[in-house]
Design a protein around this motif. Structure first.
Motif, PDB file in Angstrom:
ATOM      1  N   GLU A 715      69.771 -50.078 -26.712  1.00 42.30           N
ATOM      2  CA  GLU A 715      69.276 -48.757 -27.294  1.00 42.30           C
ATOM      3  C   GLU A 715      67.502 -49.418 -27.328  1.00 42.30           C
ATOM      4  OE1 GLU A 715      72.650 -47.782 -29.871  1.00 42.30           O
ATOM      5  OE2 GLU A 715      71.001 -48.559 -30.946  1.00 42.30           O
ATOM      6  N   ILE A 716      67.004 -49.538 -27.339  1.00 45.72           N
ATOM      7  CA  ILE A 716      65.543 -49.978 -27.677  1.00 45.72           C
ATOM      8  C   ILE A 716      65.343 -49.980 -26.186  1.00 45.72           C
ATOM      9  CG2 ILE A 716      63.422 -50.941 -28.379  1.00 45.72           C
ATOM     10  CD1 ILE A 716      64.878 -52.148 -30.530  1.00 45.72           C
ATOM     11  N   ILE A 717      66.098 -50.494 -25.390  1.00 44.10           N
ATOM     12  CA  ILE A 717      64.868 -49.963 -23.478  1.00 44.10           C
ATOM     13  C   ILE A 717      66.300 -49.090 -23.186  1.00 44.10           C
ATOM     14  CG2 ILE A 717      65.710 -51.204 -21.624  1.00 44.10           C
ATOM     15  CD1 ILE A 717      65.776 -54.097 -23.061  1.00 44.10           C
ATOM     16  N   SER A 718      66.737 -48.542 -23.258  1.00 42.59           N
ATOM     17  CA  SER A 718      67.258 -47.384 -22.802  1.00 42.59           C
ATOM     18  C   SER A 718      67.322 -46.468 -22.888  1.00 42.59           C
ATOM     19  CB  SER A 718      68.931 -47.579 -22.195  1.00 42.59           C
ATOM     20  OG  SER A 718      69.393 -47.267 -23.522  1.00 42.59           O
ATOM     21  N   GLY A 719      66.907 -46.221 -24.405  1.00 39.24           N
ATOM     22  CA  GLY A 719      67.137 -45.128 -25.278  1.00 39.24           C
ATOM     23  C   GLY A 719      67.688 -44.429 -25.229  1.00 39.24           C
ATOM     24  N   LYS A 720      68.894 -44.947 -25.096  1.00 40.14           N
ATOM     25  CA  LYS A 720      70.327 -44.010 -25.693  1.00 40.14           C
ATOM     26  C   LYS A 720      71.232 -44.545 -26.830  1.00 40.14           C
ATOM     27  CE  LYS A 720      70.221 -41.377 -22.356  1.00 40.14           C
ATOM     28  NZ  LYS A 720      69.270 -39.762 -22.188  1.00 40.14           N
ATOM     29  N   LYS A 721      71.797 -43.800 -27.442  1.00 43.32           N
ATOM     30  CA  LYS A 721      72.554 -44.782 -28.323  1.00 43.32           C
ATOM     31  C   LYS A 721      74.118 -44.862 -27.656  1.00 43.32           C
ATOM     32  CE  LYS A 721      71.446 -41.376 -32.040  1.00 43.32           C
ATOM     33  NZ  LYS A 721      72.720 -40.251 -33.784  1.00 43.32           N
ATOM     34  N   ASN A 722      74.193 -46.322 -28.421  1.00 46.81           N
ATOM     35  CA  ASN A 722      75.660 -47.023 -27.937  1.00 46.81           C
ATOM     36  C   ASN A 722      76.942 -46.184 -28.228  1.00 46.81           C
ATOM     37  OD1 ASN A 722      77.360 -49.238 -26.789  1.00 46.81           O
ATOM     38  ND2 ASN A 722      77.519 -49.641 -28.897  1.00 46.81           N
ATOM     39  N   THR A 723      76.892 -45.484 -28.666  1.00 49.90           N
ATOM     40  CA  THR A 723      77.954 -44.526 -28.947  1.00 49.90           C
ATOM     41  C   THR A 723      77.619 -43.142 -28.355  1.00 49.90           C
ATOM     42  OG1 THR A 723      77.838 -43.574 -31.363  1.00 49.90           O
ATOM     43  CG2 THR A 723      78.520 -45.771 -31.340  1.00 49.90           C
ATOM     44  N   GLY A 724      76.823 -42.837 -28.241  1.00 46.99           N
ATOM     45  CA  GLY A 724      76.354 -41.578 -27.202  1.00 46.99           C
ATOM     46  C   GLY A 724      77.473 -41.581 -25.845  1.00 46.99           C
ATOM     47  N   PHE A 725      78.322 -41.970 -25.217  1.00 49.77           N
ATOM     48  CA  PHE A 725      79.292 -41.682 -24.230  1.00 49.77           C
ATOM     49  C   PHE A 725      80.264 -41.403 -24.351  1.00 49.77           C
ATOM     50  CE2 PHE A 725      75.587 -44.809 -24.063  1.00 49.77           C
ATOM     51  CZ  PHE A 725      74.892 -44.318 -22.560  1.00 49.77           C
ATOM     52  N   TYR A 726      80.725 -40.186 -25.339  1.00 49.22           N
ATOM     53  CA  TYR A 726      82.083 -40.057 -25.428  1.00 49.22           C
ATOM     54  C   TYR A 726      81.870 -38.583 -24.445  1.00 49.22           C
ATOM     55  CZ  TYR A 726      82.474 -42.194 -30.053  1.00 49.22           C
ATOM     56  OH  TYR A 726      82.645 -43.306 -31.030  1.00 49.22           O
ATOM     57  N   GLY A 727      83.009 -37.991 -23.544  1.00 51.82           N
ATOM     58  CA  GLY A 727      83.401 -37.180 -22.958  1.00 51.82           C
ATOM     59  C   GLY A 727      82.333 -37.627 -21.438  1.00 51.82           C
ATOM     60  N   SER A 728      81.983 -38.941 -20.870  1.00 53.49           N
ATOM     61  CA  SER A 728      81.654 -39.137 -19.874  1.00 53.49           C
ATOM     62  C   SER A 728      82.468 -39.690 -19.411  1.00 53.49           C
ATOM     63  CB  SER A 728      80.274 -40.119 -19.744  1.00 53.49           C
ATOM     64  OG  SER A 728      80.055 -40.800 -20.723  1.00 53.49           O
ATOM     65  N   ASP A 729      82.300 -40.784 -18.666  1.00 54.02           N
ATOM     66  CA  ASP A 729      83.307 -42.046 -17.746  1.00 54.02           C
ATOM     67  C   ASP A 729      82.834 -43.657 -18.146  1.00 54.02           C
ATOM     68  OD1 ASP A 729      84.200 -40.236 -15.313  1.00 54.02           O
ATOM     69  OD2 ASP A 729      82.441 -40.607 -14.714  1.00 54.02           O
ATOM     70  N   TYR A 730      81.917 -43.551 -20.021  1.00 53.08           N
ATOM     71  CA  TYR A 730      82.024 -44.504 -20.175  1.00 53.08           C
ATOM     72  C   TYR A 730      82.342 -44.667 -21.289  1.00 53.08           C
ATOM     73  CZ  TYR A 730      80.150 -45.540 -15.617  1.00 53.08           C
ATOM     74  OH  TYR A 730      79.823 -45.653 -14.486  1.00 53.08           O
ATOM     75  N   LEU A 731      82.761 -45.257 -22.258  1.00 53.51           N
ATOM     76  CA  LEU A 731      83.369 -45.385 -23.777  1.00 53.51           C
ATOM     77  C   LEU A 731      81.986 -45.974 -24.945  1.00 53.51           C
ATOM     78  CD1 LEU A 731      86.792 -47.939 -23.798  1.00 53.51           C
ATOM     79  CD2 LEU A 731      85.755 -45.301 -23.643  1.00 53.51           C
ATOM     80  N   SER A 732      81.102 -46.289 -24.122  1.00 55.69           N
ATOM     81  CA  SER A 732      79.513 -46.712 -25.054  1.00 55.69           C
ATOM     82  C   SER A 732      78.887 -47.022 -23.935  1.00 55.69           C
ATOM     83  CB  SER A 732      80.517 -48.057 -25.630  1.00 55.69           C
ATOM     84  OG  SER A 732      80.271 -48.991 -24.991  1.00 55.69           O
ATOM     85  N   LEU A 733      77.672 -47.529 -24.579  1.00 56.95           N
ATOM     86  CA  LEU A 733      76.504 -47.825 -23.959  1.00 56.95           C
ATOM     87  C   LEU A 733      76.804 -49.284 -22.817  1.00 56.95           C
ATOM     88  CD1 LEU A 733      73.764 -47.911 -22.677  1.00 56.95           C
ATOM     89  CD2 LEU A 733      72.886 -48.995 -24.831  1.00 56.95           C
ATOM     90  N   LEU A 734      77.261 -50.051 -23.732  1.00 51.05           N
ATOM     91  CA  LEU A 734      78.216 -51.335 -23.551  1.00 51.05           C
ATOM     92  C   LEU A 734      78.509 -51.478 -21.851  1.00 51.05           C
ATOM     93  CD1 LEU A 734      78.862 -53.316 -26.408  1.00 51.05           C
ATOM     94  CD2 LEU A 734      76.667 -53.299 -25.515  1.00 51.05           C
ATOM     95  N   GLY A 735      79.592 -50.537 -21.950  1.00 47.83           N
ATOM     96  CA  GLY A 735      80.473 -49.982 -21.255  1.00 47.83           C
ATOM     97  C   GLY A 735      79.802 -49.828 -20.113  1.00 47.83           C
ATOM     98  N   TYR A 736      78.997 -48.609 -19.936  1.00 45.52           N
ATOM     99  CA  TYR A 736      77.935 -48.215 -19.159  1.00 45.52           C
ATOM    100  C   TYR A 736      77.121 -49.820 -18.389  1.00 45.52           C
ATOM    101  CZ  TYR A 736      74.420 -46.222 -16.385  1.00 45.52           C
ATOM    102  OH  TYR A 736      73.744 -45.682 -15.159  1.00 45.52           O
ATOM    103  N   VAL A 737      76.377 -50.700 -19.067  1.00 44.47           N
ATOM    104  CA  VAL A 737      75.671 -51.301 -18.608  1.00 44.47           C
ATOM    105  C   VAL A 737      77.203 -52.809 -17.739  1.00 44.47           C
ATOM    106  CG1 VAL A 737      74.646 -53.607 -19.877  1.00 44.47           C
ATOM    107  CG2 VAL A 737      73.936 -50.990 -20.708  1.00 44.47           C
ATOM    108  N   SER A 738      77.951 -52.378 -18.540  1.00 49.10           N
ATOM    109  CA  SER A 738      79.192 -53.356 -17.869  1.00 49.10           C
ATOM    110  C   SER A 738      79.193 -53.135 -16.296  1.00 49.10           C
ATOM    111  CB  SER A 738      79.971 -53.843 -19.116  1.00 49.10           C
ATOM    112  OG  SER A 738      79.984 -54.156 -20.147  1.00 49.10           O
ATOM    113  N   ALA A 739      79.351 -51.834 -16.100  1.00 48.88           N
ATOM    114  CA  ALA A 739      79.654 -51.253 -15.292  1.00 48.88           C
ATOM    115  C   ALA A 739      78.551 -50.743 -13.966  1.00 48.88           C
ATOM    116  CB  ALA A 739      80.106 -49.664 -14.948  1.00 48.88           C
TER     117      ALA A 739
END
Length: 746
Positions: A715-739
């Motif tokens: 979160e500190i590196i990206s400036g994005k909330k881990n839970t701020g991905f609702y409605g996107s193709d990814y469930l969370s920041l962790l899911g985005y980073v994994s992909a």
């Protein structure tokens, strides 16, 4: 709305008609059972129904909202009426609706939304084997021998017959109604309805947990003054056991569908279902008029809706703010015309008939009117009393608040107001049907009882705590730059950032000095509020500042968390941990005093678009390094091995130089020297930062903090909330980073 003959005729007609069965417009595949057994799941297109088909449990969307919740509603009426919501403060987005389920596992009922798990019931070491919806509308978790948990102990905005409102003494456990925010949002609203956990049997409507709007009147003679005016459908029962106090009710005519609801306007509404018109009829609303509003006329004044003006002083009292007799101002209530002397010879009583008795009474198990009168007489703080042969004796100390003149036929009481005997209307004790001999016997007996109770309940605690009260320190005199006895946090810094100090005795500050430093906890001094309660900015006499954390009575954190934080953090000395300066446990208050962090918390800069530019790369690296040093100290170098369990951006505070400090140790746990892992049934913390084994199985260790630190670092590196991905193709920041390892730009 007061009941009338036309309404009762309609109700009587509706009872004789056949009930219509509601056919939902949505297709619903019902399990056909009233039970969810261990290992079974309830999916969005399924419901369970009570045995006689009265209530149904499943997923629903309120009003015009697209969000979904788990709830209970009436099955056989045409208007869907939700009476309980299991996840009122955690809604299910429409995009996640089909990936949700309600599951009975590990002795509890859980709501799963994708990979997240929310506890509907939360019972430590529960051995429940099934969840059952009853025909009362109560959802229970039980095994073969007992009920482990029930929704009636955790109501939302509706009180059903058989439900209980009350509290447990010596704990934070409280059962009350809390309004929805609006018709489309069942989240916790502004208004609540329940008993006062500080004592008494009255029910109150309260705004924002502090401001009283209405009360039921005292429990006397088997009823409530303001709940039993006119014809009443209900039979109320007041129960007070060793540690539990609660009120419940049932309906005299069990064929009627009734419910009591606190709505989002702060009104308490009594509904009766009319089958003929297929609608809920409003049987009664509280407050019903101006005189029903709490303390409408101020202290020592009486409200009469049939008078003009409606406010007037009790006999022997005058308006506090009196200009002329032609222009009376009752905004400040009333005061005595002559001061009351504490003299039995010059004191008597004035009788006020058929009124709603004052608030804040003290109940005594005295079954004789004469003894009740004398007990009040010998107590200089007693301003009046009331006696009922069934309800016993009620004493009223201090101002007489929220008096109302009731109409004939209402269940009012008689109040005896203590007055100077110079007034001709005053009756002296001993007049009337009591003879001198009875008084001579009762007076010494009552005095002996009173003196014994006074010594036991008042003098002994005073003497016992006198020494500790004298040792309470004045927060206003605290000097943050000294190493004196009132300050234990400014010590030399050794290796690994540990502060060397041999003094771990936590100062105890007086409540009065804390209140003065925060300007009596004014809104202007409020820094923020979390699940524990509000945090205020306190100013010392030398111009320095502190942060005052005042735990709310309805906080999710209680005595255990308070004790945990004071004992733990007082022994933890590190430059990357927030410093605690002292505490206060006076007058049932639970207050912690911390060093003041002028730059608030990390999430304020991290996720605020106008502030995030302040965090350049060097500052972000510095913050990550500081958090890591603090965790390393907790896990390896401190005197105790600590697992924080709630590491997140809002719990990282920043000082004036943007140095990070880990805060909020209410959920932390201590590990023994050889222990590396523990298990808990009480899963606490913040979803999104929890490691999978902790969220799913309750297993936690230092690795749990490392997982949360990893999420926080992303979160500190990206400036994005881990839970701020609702409605996107990814469930969370962790899911985005994994992909995709290409992080979002800052």
């Amino acid at each position: 709305m007061a009941p009338n003959s036309a309404i009762h005729r309609r109700i009587a007609e509706s009872v004789s008609e056949n009930r219509l069965s509601w056919s939902s417009e949505l297709s619903c595949l019902c399990i056909g059972s009233d039970t969810i057994s261990t290992g079974q799941s309830l999916f969005p297109n399924q419901t369970i129904i009570s045995k006689q088909g009265k209530f149904e449990l499943g997923f629903f969307a309120p009003g015009n909202s697209s969000n979904h919740y788990v709830g209970i509603w009436y099955k056989n009426i045409s208007v869907r009426t939700v009476v309980w919501v299991g996840n009122r403060n955690y809604f299910i987005r429409s995009s996640n609706y089909n990936n949700s389920r309600l599951e009975m596992s590990n002795g509890n009922l859980y709501l799963y939304v994708d990979l997240e798990r929310i506890g509907i019931s939360s019972v430590e070491a529960s051995n429940a084997t099934e969840a059952v919806i009853l025909d009362t509308g109560n959802l229970v978790l039980r095994n073969a021998s007992a009920i482990i948990w029930q929704s009636f102990d955790h109501p939302t905005d509706t009180w059903l017959p058989g439900g209980q409102l009350g509290f447990r003494r010596f704990s934070d456990t409280e059962s009350q109604l809390v309004s929805w925010r609006n018709p489309d949002d069942p989240a916790t609203g502004v208004y609540s309805f329940g008993m006062d956990p500080n004592g008494g049997s009255e029910l109150f409507i309260t705004a924002n947990d502090t401001r009283r709007l209405w009360r039921s009147g005292v429990w006397q003679g088997g009823t409530f003054t303001s709940l039993s005016d006119g014809v009443n459908f209900y039979n109320f029962t007041y129960v007070s056991t060793g540690d539990t106090v609660y009120l419940t009710y049932n309906v005299y005519d069990e064929s009627l569908l009734t419910r009591i609801q606190i709505d989002y306007f702060g009104r308490l509404i009594h509904y009766v279902w009319l089958e003929g018109s297929q609608a809920w009829n409003i049987y009664r609303v509280q407050p019903s008029d101006a005189c029903k509003s709490y303390a409408m006329c101020g202290p020592n004044a009486i409200c009469d809706i049939n008078s003009s003006p409606i406010c007037g002083c009790l006999n022997g009292f005058v308006p506090r703010f009196m200009q002329t007799w032609d222009s009376l101002d009752f905004s400040g209530g009333c005061v005595r015309r002559r001061p009351l002397e504490c003299s039995e010879e010059r004191t008597g009583y004035i009788t006020v008939n058929n009124i709603r008795l004052p608030a804040n009474s003290e109940s005594l198990e005295i079954r004789r009117d004469g003894v009740c009168e004398i007990v009040c007489l010998v107590n200089c703080s007693c301003n009046g009393y009331s006696y009922d042969s069934r309800g016993g004796c009620l004493l009223f100390m201090g101002d007489l608040v929220d008096l109302e003149r009731l109409s004939n036929g209402s269940a009012g009481g008689n109040l005896y107001v203590r007055m100077e005997s110079l007034d001709s209307a005053v009756t002296r004790p001993g007049n009337g049907n009591r003879n001198v001999l009875a008084l001579a016997i009762a007076l010494p007996l009552a005095a002996a009882i009173l003196i014994s109770c006074f010594c036991l309940c008042y003098l002994w605690p005073k003497l016992k705590t006198k020494e500790s009260r004298e040792s309470h320190q004045n927060l206003l005199l605290l000097d943050l730059n000294s190493n004196g006895p009132a300050h234990n946090k400014r010590a030399s810094v050794g290796n690994n950032g540990e502060e060397k100090s041999n003094q771990y005795e936590l100062p105890i500050f007086s409540f009065s000095s804390i209140a003065m430093s925060t300007n009596n906890f004014s809104i202007a001094n409020k820094l923020g509020e979390g699940g524990f309660g509000p945090v205020y900015k306190g100013e010392l006499l030398n111009g320095q500042f502190v942060a005052v954390k005042r735990l709310s009575r309805r906080s999710g954190q209680g005595l255990e968390e308070f004790r945990n934080e004071t004992e733990l953090i007082a022994k933890l000395q590190h430059r990357n941990l927030v410093g605690i300066l002292g505490c206060c446990i006076e007058n049932d208050e639970k207050i912690l005093v911390y060093e003041y962090m002028p730059n608030k918390s990390l999430d304020f800069f991290l996720f605020e678009p106008t502030k995030k530019e302040i965090l350049d790369w060097s500052r972000r690296v510095h913050i990550i390094e500081g958090i890591a040093q603090g965790l390393l100290y907790l896990h390896h170098y401190s005197r105790l091995r600590i697992v924080h369990r709630d590491l997140k951006a809002s719990n990282i505070l920043l000082d004036g130089e943007m140095n990070p400090k880990i805060s909020d140790f209410g959920m932390a746990r201590i590990f023994g020297g050889n222990d590396s892992q523990a298990n808990t049934k009480r899963i606490v913390g913040t979803y999104g930062y929890m490691s999978p084994e902790y969220a799913m199985e309750g297993l936690f260790s230092v690795k749990s903090d490392v997982f949360a630190f990893g999420v926080l670092m992303l979160e500190i590196i990206s400036g994005k909330k881990n839970t701020g991905f609702y409605g996107s193709d990814y469930l969370s920041l962790l899911g985005y980073v994994s992909a995709d390892f290409n992080l979002y730009p800052i």
